[in-house]
Design a protein around this motif. Structure first.
Motif, PDB file in Angstrom:
ATOM      1  N   GLY A  81       0.791  -1.215   0.000  1.00 20.57           N
ATOM      2  CA  GLY A  81       0.000   0.000   0.000  1.00 20.57           C
ATOM      3  C   GLY A  81       0.822   1.263   0.000  1.00 20.57           C
ATOM      4  N   PRO A  82       0.160   2.374   0.314  1.00 21.91           N
ATOM      5  CA  PRO A  82       0.825   3.679   0.276  1.00 21.91           C
ATOM      6  C   PRO A  82       1.877   3.800   1.379  1.00 21.91           C
ATOM      7  CG  PRO A  82      -1.435   3.908   1.079  1.00 21.91           C
ATOM      8  CD  PRO A  82      -1.244   2.483   0.682  1.00 21.91           C
ATOM      9  N   TRP A  83       2.974   4.444   1.023  1.00 20.39           N
ATOM     10  CA  TRP A  83       4.096   4.529   1.950  1.00 20.39           C
ATOM     11  C   TRP A  83       4.909   5.764   1.632  1.00 20.39           C
ATOM     12  CZ3 TRP A  83       5.043   2.995   6.451  1.00 20.39           C
ATOM     13  CH2 TRP A  83       6.320   2.806   6.962  1.00 20.39           C
ATOM     14  N   GLN A  84       5.148   6.592   2.651  1.00 15.74           N
ATOM     15  CA  GLN A  84       5.977   7.776   2.455  1.00 15.74           C
ATOM     16  C   GLN A  84       6.562   8.249   3.777  1.00 15.74           C
ATOM     17  OE1 GLN A  84       4.174  11.468   1.176  1.00 15.74           O
ATOM     18  NE2 GLN A  84       5.989  12.034   0.014  1.00 15.74           N
ATOM     19  N   PRO A  85       7.533   7.507   4.300  1.00 12.27           N
ATOM     20  CA  PRO A  85       8.207   8.009   5.496  1.00 12.27           C
ATOM     21  C   PRO A  85       8.987   9.290   5.182  1.00 12.27           C
ATOM     22  CG  PRO A  85       8.909   5.758   4.986  1.00 12.27           C
ATOM     23  CD  PRO A  85       8.063   6.233   3.856  1.00 12.27           C
ATOM     24  N   GLU A  92       4.757   6.541  -2.567  1.00 11.65           N
ATOM     25  CA  GLU A  92       4.919   5.173  -3.056  1.00 11.65           C
ATOM     26  C   GLU A  92       3.695   4.313  -2.775  1.00 11.65           C
ATOM     27  OE1 GLU A  92       8.103   1.531  -3.150  1.00 11.65           O
ATOM     28  OE2 GLU A  92       8.215   2.872  -1.424  1.00 11.65           O
ATOM     29  N   VAL A  93       3.467   3.348  -3.634  1.00 13.73           N
ATOM     30  CA  VAL A  93       2.666   2.171  -3.328  1.00 13.73           C
ATOM     31  C   VAL A  93       3.624   1.004  -3.503  1.00 13.73           C
ATOM     32  CG1 VAL A  93       0.779   0.668  -4.044  1.00 13.73           C
ATOM     33  CG2 VAL A  93       0.417   3.133  -3.913  1.00 13.73           C
ATOM     34  N   GLY A  94       3.890   0.321  -2.400  1.00 11.42           N
ATOM     35  CA  GLY A  94       4.830  -0.787  -2.403  1.00 11.42           C
ATOM     36  C   GLY A  94       4.157  -2.079  -1.997  1.00 11.42           C
ATOM     37  N   TRP A  95       4.910  -3.169  -2.045  1.00 13.38           N
ATOM     38  CA  TRP A  95       4.355  -4.481  -1.734  1.00 13.38           C
ATOM     39  C   TRP A  95       5.437  -5.418  -1.235  1.00 13.38           C
ATOM     40  CZ3 TRP A  95       3.886  -2.142  -6.570  1.00 13.38           C
ATOM     41  CH2 TRP A  95       4.871  -2.487  -7.489  1.00 13.38           C
ATOM     42  N   GLY A  96       5.006  -6.385  -0.452  1.00 13.18           N
ATOM     43  CA  GLY A  96       5.851  -7.478   0.023  1.00 13.18           C
ATOM     44  C   GLY A  96       4.943  -8.591   0.507  1.00 13.18           C
ATOM     45  N   LEU A  97       5.018  -9.744  -0.148  1.00 16.38           N
ATOM     46  CA  LEU A  97       4.146 -10.862   0.200  1.00 16.38           C
ATOM     47  C   LEU A  97       4.963 -12.075   0.607  1.00 16.38           C
ATOM     48  CD1 LEU A  97       1.502 -10.758  -2.697  1.00 16.38           C
ATOM     49  CD2 LEU A  97       1.337  -9.727  -0.434  1.00 16.38           C
ATOM     50  N   LEU A  98       4.369 -12.908   1.439  1.00 16.37           N
ATOM     51  CA  LEU A  98       4.982 -14.183   1.796  1.00 16.37           C
ATOM     52  C   LEU A  98       5.237 -14.995   0.529  1.00 16.37           C
ATOM     53  CD1 LEU A  98       2.664 -15.216   4.779  1.00 16.37           C
ATOM     54  CD2 LEU A  98       5.046 -14.437   4.944  1.00 16.37           C
ATOM     55  N   THR A  99       6.269 -15.799   0.539  1.00 17.80           N
ATOM     56  CA  THR A  99       6.603 -16.626  -0.623  1.00 17.80           C
ATOM     57  C   THR A  99       5.413 -17.460  -1.070  1.00 17.80           C
ATOM     58  OG1 THR A  99       8.932 -16.668  -0.009  1.00 17.80           O
ATOM     59  CG2 THR A  99       8.183 -18.386  -1.500  1.00 17.80           C
ATOM     60  N   ALA A 113      -5.749  -2.029  -6.077  1.00 21.46           N
ATOM     61  CA  ALA A 113      -6.709  -1.443  -5.128  1.00 21.46           C
ATOM     62  C   ALA A 113      -6.052  -0.340  -4.303  1.00 21.46           C
ATOM     63  CB  ALA A 113      -7.276  -2.534  -4.221  1.00 21.46           C
ATOM     64  N   ALA A 114      -4.800  -0.557  -3.899  1.00 21.07           N
ATOM     65  CA  ALA A 114      -4.087   0.455  -3.115  1.00 21.07           C
ATOM     66  C   ALA A 114      -3.803   1.701  -3.956  1.00 21.07           C
ATOM     67  CB  ALA A 114      -2.790  -0.128  -2.561  1.00 21.07           C
ATOM     68  N   MET A 115      -3.529   1.520  -5.238  1.00 25.66           N
ATOM     69  CA  MET A 115      -3.302   2.670  -6.109  1.00 25.66           C
ATOM     70  C   MET A 115      -4.592   3.450  -6.315  1.00 25.66           C
ATOM     71  SD  MET A 115      -0.502   0.947  -8.688  1.00 25.66           S
ATOM     72  CE  MET A 115      -0.323   2.324  -9.817  1.00 25.66           C
ATOM     73  N   ASP A 116      -5.716   2.741  -6.462  1.00 27.41           N
ATOM     74  CA  ASP A 116      -7.009   3.434  -6.527  1.00 27.41           C
ATOM     75  C   ASP A 116      -7.228   4.268  -5.264  1.00 27.41           C
ATOM     76  OD1 ASP A 116      -7.690   2.348  -8.999  1.00 27.41           O
ATOM     77  OD2 ASP A 116      -8.980   0.786  -8.156  1.00 27.41           O
ATOM     78  N   TYR A 117      -6.972   3.669  -4.115  1.00 30.13           N
ATOM     79  CA  TYR A 117      -7.140   4.355  -2.834  1.00 30.13           C
ATOM     80  C   TYR A 117      -6.207   5.577  -2.745  1.00 30.13           C
ATOM     81  CZ  TYR A 117      -6.777   5.257   2.172  1.00 30.13           C
ATOM     82  OH  TYR A 117      -6.748   5.856   3.397  1.00 30.13           O
TER      83      TYR A 117
END
Length: 180
Positions: A81-85, A92-99, A113-117
Motif C-alpha cells: 500500500g501507500p508509503w511515504q516516510p 509510493e505504493v509498495g508491496w511485500g508478500l509471503l513466498t 486497489a491500493a493505487m485506486d485508494y
C-alpha cells in the motif's frame, strides 16, 4: 482497533496492521527470498518496530501500508500500500508478500486497489515504486501496473547504501489505464 479503511478485492482484504499481525510480519522477514528486497532478514524485535512504525503512520500521516488478508483462508499473507516516510523519494505504493502468496496475482490485485485508494482518497498526484534493480518480479509487476522507470533514488537513512530504480506514473495515467 482498526485506524483506517478496509478495502476488499475479489480475493483479498486490505486493512491497517494490527498487533495480531506480528507473527505474519515475522514470517515475512524471516524468509530470505521474501525479505531480500524489503530490508532483509530481521529478528522479531526489529519486525515489531516495523509493525509499530507502519501502524503509527496511520495516525501521523493518515495512511500506511495495509496488512493483506487472503479471503479464502483468513490468513495474513503480506503488506502493501501507500508509503511515504520522512525523506522518501515520493508517494509510493509498495508491496511485500509471503513466498507462499507470490505468483498468484495477489500483489497486482492488492496494489491496484491500493493505487485506486492512493489516487482517489489520498489525492496522490504521482505513484512511485522503489525497486531494487535485481528484483525482476517487482519490476515486472510495476510495468504490469503501467509504471515506467523514472530514474534512481538513494534510500534515506537509516537504510544503508541502497539505490533503487524508481518506477512510477501520474495519477492521471493511472486513472486512464484502470478504465481500460
Amino acid at each position: 482497533m482498526i485506524r483506517g479503511p478496509v478495502i476488499e478485492t475479489p480475493r483479498l482484504i486490505l486493512r491497517p496492521p494490527l498487533a495480531e499481525d506480528l507473527d505474519g510480519f515475522c514470517e515475512l522477514m524471516a524468509d530470505e527470498d521474501a525479505a531480500k528486497f524489503i530490508g532483509g532478514l530481521q529478528p522479531r524485535a526489529a519486525v515489531w518496530r516495523t509493525l509499530c512504525m507502519m501502524s503509527g503512520a496511520w495516525s501521523i500521516r493518515g495512511f500506511s501500508m495495509f496488512s493483506v488478508i487472503e479471503k479464502s483462508t483468513g490468513n495474513w499473507i503480506g503488506r502493501l500500500g501507500p508509503w511515504q516516510p520522512e525523506g522518501w523519494p515520493g508517494t509510493e505504493v509498495g508491496w511485500g508478500l509471503l513466498t507462499l502468496a507470490q505468483g498468484r496475482g495477489y500483489a497486482a490485485e492488492g496494489a491496484s486497489a491500493a493505487m485506486d485508494y492512493a489516487v482517489d482518497s489520498l489525492g496522490f498526484t504521482e505513484i512511485i515504486h522503489c525497486i531494487d534493480p535485481k528484483n525482476a518480479p517487482s519490476i515486472k509487476l510495476a510495468e504490469r501496473l503501467g509504471s515506467r522507470k523514472l530514474g534512481e533514488a538513494v534510500a534515506p537513512a537509516p537504510i544503508p547504501h541502497t539505490v533503487w530504480d524508481v518506477y512510477g506514473q501520474t495519477a492521471d495515467t493511472w486513472r486512464a489505464r484502470r478504465l481500460e
